[in-house]
Design a protein around this motif. Structure first.
Motif, mmCIF file in Angstrom:
data_model
loop_
_atom_site.group_PDB
_atom_site.id
_atom_site.type_symbol
_atom_site.label_atom_id
_atom_site.label_comp_id
_atom_site.label_asym_id
_atom_site.label_seq_id
_atom_site.Cartn_x
_atom_site.Cartn_y
_atom_site.Cartn_z
ATOM 1 N N TYR A 177 1.014 -9.772 14.241
ATOM 2 C CA TYR A 177 2.242 -9.617 15.023
ATOM 3 C C TYR A 177 2.723 -8.174 14.981
ATOM 4 N N SER A 205 -0.441 -14.173 15.524
ATOM 5 C CA SER A 205 0.544 -15.099 14.971
ATOM 6 C C SER A 205 1.903 -14.886 15.631
ATOM 7 N N ASP A 206 2.699 -15.937 15.692
ATOM 8 C CA ASP A 206 4.064 -15.809 16.201
ATOM 9 C C ASP A 206 5.051 -15.484 15.071
ATOM 10 N N LYS A 207 4.540 -15.268 13.872
ATOM 11 C CA LYS A 207 5.396 -14.953 12.724
ATOM 12 C C LYS A 207 5.532 -13.427 12.592
ATOM 13 N N PRO A 208 6.760 -12.894 12.708
ATOM 14 C CA PRO A 208 6.973 -11.442 12.698
ATOM 15 C C PRO A 208 6.493 -10.717 11.431
ATOM 16 N N GLN A 209 6.323 -11.428 10.335
ATOM 17 C CA GLN A 209 5.887 -10.779 9.101
ATOM 18 C C GLN A 209 4.366 -10.657 8.993
ATOM 19 N N ARG A 210 3.623 -11.274 9.900
ATOM 20 C CA ARG A 210 2.156 -11.241 9.849
ATOM 21 C C ARG A 210 1.619 -9.943 10.442
#
Length: 143
Positions: free
Chosen positions: A35, A27-32
């Motif tokens: 990542y 994912s490009d989402k830092p909280q995932r």
């Protein structure tokens, strides 16, 4: 015979030879989790290859590919962050490409796919976090 994860010694040996990790479902989402784990692996010196169907150019500074077979550089390990229902296809792609190590992250289980991978001579780890296991198996590298 039911699936069993490889021994710590087998996992250590494979991880010592691992340099490039394709992360399926990054994912490009830092909280995932995908990542966070990938970013940590990069800090430990691994090259990350993002694999995701989501159209984008890069994640964590690495070129994104839609599937494993699109990657043009050698892959040592496939770290899988997709739902268990679609793991079989990822495992079959890894088998076809001869990737030596397949890692199914915590909560991801597909015993039939794992047994196929083993039968093809690949090492597969299931339902474990690569980041956590790397920290446990190589504590001297965490200093």
């Amino acid at each position: 015979m039911p699936f069993q994860n490889p021994s710590d010694a087998q996992i250590q040996a494979l991880l010592q030879m691992t340099r490039t990790i394709a992360v399926v479902g990054l994912s490009d989402k830092p909280q995932r989790a995908s990542y966070i784990v990938s970013q940590r692996l990069q800090t430990w010196g691994f090259a990350i290859i993002p694999i995701t169907a989501k159209p984008q150019a890069q994640i964590l500074g690495a070129v994104v590919y839609r599937q494993l077979s699109d990657v043009t550089t050698p892959i040592d390990c496939v770290d899988v962050f997709v739902r268990s229902e679609i793991v079989g296809d990822v495992v079959d792609q890894a088998i076809a490409l001869g990737i030596k190590l397949i890692w199914l992250q915590k909560g991801i289980v597909d015993e039939a796919a794992a047994l196929r991978a083993q039968a093809a001579g690949l090492c597969i780890v299931m339902d474990r976090c690569l980041m956590t296991e790397y920290q446990r198996l190589f504590p001297e590298r965490m200093l």
